[in-house]
Design a protein around this motif. Structure first.
Motif, PDB file in Angstrom:
ATOM      1  N   HIS A 181       2.370   2.396  -4.172  1.00  0.00           N
ATOM      2  CA  HIS A 181       1.578   3.511  -4.674  1.00  0.00           C
ATOM      3  C   HIS A 181       2.478   4.707  -4.933  1.00  0.00           C
ATOM      4  CE1 HIS A 181       0.998   4.520  -0.238  1.00  0.00           C
ATOM      5  NE2 HIS A 181       1.495   5.627  -0.722  1.00  0.00           N
ATOM      6  N   ILE A 182       1.947   5.622  -5.725  1.00  0.00           N
ATOM      7  CA  ILE A 182       2.695   6.803  -6.132  1.00  0.00           C
ATOM      8  C   ILE A 182       1.732   7.973  -6.151  1.00  0.00           C
ATOM      9  CG2 ILE A 182       2.342   6.258  -8.591  1.00  0.00           C
ATOM     10  CD1 ILE A 182       5.150   7.471  -9.097  1.00  0.00           C
ATOM     11  N   THR A 183       2.157   9.100  -5.609  1.00  0.00           N
ATOM     12  CA  THR A 183       1.290  10.271  -5.557  1.00  0.00           C
ATOM     13  C   THR A 183       1.127  10.894  -6.945  1.00  0.00           C
ATOM     14  OG1 THR A 183       3.217  11.602  -4.963  1.00  0.00           O
ATOM     15  CG2 THR A 183       1.829  10.792  -3.164  1.00  0.00           C
ATOM     16  N   GLY A 184       0.201  11.836  -7.042  1.00  0.00           N
ATOM     17  CA  GLY A 184      -0.168  12.411  -8.332  1.00  0.00           C
ATOM     18  C   GLY A 184       0.993  13.040  -9.089  1.00  0.00           C
ATOM     19  N   THR A 185       1.873  13.702  -8.361  1.00  0.00           N
ATOM     20  CA  THR A 185       3.023  14.339  -9.005  1.00  0.00           C
ATOM     21  C   THR A 185       4.174  13.361  -9.203  1.00  0.00           C
ATOM     22  OG1 THR A 185       3.992  14.964  -6.895  1.00  0.00           O
ATOM     23  CG2 THR A 185       2.465  16.546  -7.934  1.00  0.00           C
ATOM     24  N   GLY A 186       4.051  12.192  -8.609  1.00  0.00           N
ATOM     25  CA  GLY A 186       5.149  11.231  -8.659  1.00  0.00           C
ATOM     26  C   GLY A 186       6.226  11.497  -7.632  1.00  0.00           C
ATOM     27  N   GLY A 187       5.986  12.467  -6.753  1.00  0.00           N
ATOM     28  CA  GLY A 187       7.013  12.864  -5.807  1.00  0.00           C
ATOM     29  C   GLY A 187       7.177  11.949  -4.621  1.00  0.00           C
ATOM     30  N   SER A 188       6.217  11.093  -4.401  1.00  0.00           N
ATOM     31  CA  SER A 188       6.292  10.189  -3.252  1.00  0.00           C
ATOM     32  C   SER A 188       5.814   8.807  -3.645  1.00  0.00           C
ATOM     33  CB  SER A 188       5.436  10.731  -2.109  1.00  0.00           C
ATOM     34  OG  SER A 188       5.486   9.866  -0.991  1.00  0.00           O
ATOM     35  N   THR A 189       6.561   7.812  -3.211  1.00  0.00           N
ATOM     36  CA  THR A 189       6.204   6.427  -3.468  1.00  0.00           C
ATOM     37  C   THR A 189       6.302   5.628  -2.179  1.00  0.00           C
ATOM     38  OG1 THR A 189       8.487   5.859  -4.049  1.00  0.00           O
ATOM     39  CG2 THR A 189       7.036   6.496  -5.857  1.00  0.00           C
ATOM     40  N   ASN A 190       5.628   4.513  -2.151  1.00  0.00           N
ATOM     41  CA  ASN A 190       5.737   3.616  -1.014  1.00  0.00           C
ATOM     42  C   ASN A 190       5.543   2.194  -1.500  1.00  0.00           C
ATOM     43  OD1 ASN A 190       6.214   2.958   1.617  1.00  0.00           O
ATOM     44  ND2 ASN A 190       4.146   3.398   2.337  1.00  0.00           N
ATOM     45  N   TYR A 191       6.165   1.245  -0.783  1.00  0.00           N
ATOM     46  CA  TYR A 191       6.175  -0.146  -1.220  1.00  0.00           C
ATOM     47  C   TYR A 191       5.893  -1.091  -0.058  1.00  0.00           C
ATOM     48  CZ  TYR A 191       8.597   1.797  -5.261  1.00  0.00           C
ATOM     49  OH  TYR A 191       8.910   2.529  -6.366  1.00  0.00           O
ATOM     50  N   ALA A 192       5.297  -2.210  -0.387  1.00  0.00           N
ATOM     51  CA  ALA A 192       5.203  -3.289   0.582  1.00  0.00           C
ATOM     52  C   ALA A 192       6.607  -3.803   0.887  1.00  0.00           C
ATOM     53  CB  ALA A 192       4.349  -4.424   0.020  1.00  0.00           C
ATOM     54  N   ASP A 193       6.811  -4.245   2.123  1.00  0.00           N
ATOM     55  CA  ASP A 193       8.131  -4.739   2.505  1.00  0.00           C
ATOM     56  C   ASP A 193       8.598  -5.885   1.605  1.00  0.00           C
ATOM     57  OD1 ASP A 193       7.623  -4.328   6.106  1.00  0.00           O
ATOM     58  OD2 ASP A 193       8.252  -2.908   4.558  1.00  0.00           O
ATOM     59  N   SER A 194       7.659  -6.686   1.152  1.00  0.00           N
ATOM     60  CA  SER A 194       8.006  -7.875   0.371  1.00  0.00           C
ATOM     61  C   SER A 194       8.560  -7.546  -1.007  1.00  0.00           C
ATOM     62  CB  SER A 194       6.775  -8.775   0.221  1.00  0.00           C
ATOM     63  OG  SER A 194       5.718  -8.076  -0.407  1.00  0.00           O
ATOM     64  N   VAL A 195       8.350  -6.321  -1.485  1.00  0.00           N
ATOM     65  CA  VAL A 195       8.810  -5.973  -2.836  1.00  0.00           C
ATOM     66  C   VAL A 195       9.805  -4.821  -2.848  1.00  0.00           C
ATOM     67  CG1 VAL A 195       6.582  -6.741  -3.745  1.00  0.00           C
ATOM     68  CG2 VAL A 195       6.994  -4.292  -3.408  1.00  0.00           C
ATOM     69  N   ARG A 196       9.994  -4.176  -1.707  1.00  0.00           N
ATOM     70  CA  ARG A 196      10.882  -3.012  -1.676  1.00  0.00           C
ATOM     71  C   ARG A 196      12.285  -3.419  -2.116  1.00  0.00           C
ATOM     72  NH1 ARG A 196       9.688  -1.472   3.052  1.00  0.00           N
ATOM     73  NH2 ARG A 196       8.116   0.072   2.443  1.00  0.00           N
ATOM     74  N   GLY A 197      12.838  -2.622  -3.009  1.00  0.00           N
ATOM     75  CA  GLY A 197      14.161  -2.910  -3.549  1.00  0.00           C
ATOM     76  C   GLY A 197      14.137  -3.743  -4.819  1.00  0.00           C
ATOM     77  N   ARG A 198      12.999  -4.339  -5.127  1.00  0.00           N
ATOM     78  CA  ARG A 198      12.869  -5.145  -6.351  1.00  0.00           C
ATOM     79  C   ARG A 198      11.873  -4.534  -7.328  1.00  0.00           C
ATOM     80  NH1 ARG A 198      10.705 -10.036  -6.123  1.00  0.00           N
ATOM     81  NH2 ARG A 198       9.445  -9.616  -4.252  1.00  0.00           N
ATOM     82  N   PHE A 199      10.863  -3.851  -6.825  1.00  0.00           N
ATOM     83  CA  PHE A 199       9.827  -3.256  -7.667  1.00  0.00           C
ATOM     84  C   PHE A 199       9.971  -1.733  -7.636  1.00  0.00           C
ATOM     85  CE2 PHE A 199       6.320  -6.757  -7.252  1.00  0.00           C
ATOM     86  CZ  PHE A 199       7.248  -7.714  -7.614  1.00  0.00           C
ATOM     87  N   THR A 200       9.648  -1.115  -8.761  1.00  0.00           N
ATOM     88  CA  THR A 200       9.656   0.347  -8.848  1.00  0.00           C
ATOM     89  C   THR A 200       8.386   0.808  -9.530  1.00  0.00           C
ATOM     90  OG1 THR A 200      12.074   0.368  -9.031  1.00  0.00           O
ATOM     91  CG2 THR A 200      10.897   2.361  -9.679  1.00  0.00           C
ATOM     92  N   ILE A 201       7.647   1.673  -8.856  1.00  0.00           N
ATOM     93  CA  ILE A 201       6.443   2.259  -9.444  1.00  0.00           C
ATOM     94  C   ILE A 201       6.800   3.624 -10.019  1.00  0.00           C
ATOM     95  CG2 ILE A 201       5.685   3.292  -7.258  1.00  0.00           C
ATOM     96  CD1 ILE A 201       2.787   2.676  -8.132  1.00  0.00           C
ATOM     97  N   SER A 202       6.224   3.924 -11.174  1.00  0.00           N
ATOM     98  CA  SER A 202       6.453   5.224 -11.800  1.00  0.00           C
ATOM     99  C   SER A 202       5.200   5.598 -12.584  1.00  0.00           C
ATOM    100  CB  SER A 202       7.681   5.196 -12.712  1.00  0.00           C
ATOM    101  OG  SER A 202       7.501   4.264 -13.770  1.00  0.00           O
ATOM    102  N   ARG A 203       5.160   6.835 -13.049  1.00  0.00           N
ATOM    103  CA  ARG A 203       3.994   7.284 -13.802  1.00  0.00           C
ATOM    104  C   ARG A 203       4.407   8.306 -14.839  1.00  0.00           C
ATOM    105  NH1 ARG A 203      -0.123   9.325  -9.664  1.00  0.00           N
ATOM    106  NH2 ARG A 203      -1.273  10.078 -11.506  1.00  0.00           N
TER     107      ARG A 203
END
Length: 112
Positions: free
Chosen positions: A50-72
């Protein structure tokens, strides 16, 4: 009327990449945290990122961290999920979510 429309799914070989998009309308996009979930056959839907409204904070499931990137892009009212080094276990229907609203999902299949 709120709409979330995912696109970008498909069939990819292990190690490959895909970029999912979720185009939205009907709500004040920049005010909402946006999330990507996925659901594999026979499994519960799980939060991917998930990614906050401003895009300033993101978080990832352990299974995808380092491979997936969320942006907006708050101008385009779109959230993205860049996926690299895909694995067969990433196969699922991927959904975007804002507040209580869900998209229809896009299928990602990772297979040789």
């Amino acid at each position: 009327q709120v709409q979330l429309v995912e696109s970008g799914g498909g069939l990819v070989q292990p190690g490959g990449s895909l970029r999912l998009s979720c185009a939205t309308s009907g709500f004040t996009f920049s005010m909402y945290t946006m999330s990507w979930y996925r659901q594999a056959p026979g499994k519960e839907r799980e939060l991917v990122a998930h990614i906050t409204g401003t895009g300033g904070s993101t978080n990832y499931a352990d299974s995808v961290r380092g491979r997936f990137t969320i942006s907006r892009d708050n101008i385009k009212r779109t959230v993205y999920l860049q996926m690299i080094n895909l694995k067969p276990e990433d196969t699922a229907v991927y959904y975007c979510k804002a507040h209580i609203w869900w998209g229809q999902g896009t299928q990602v299949t990772v297979s040789s």
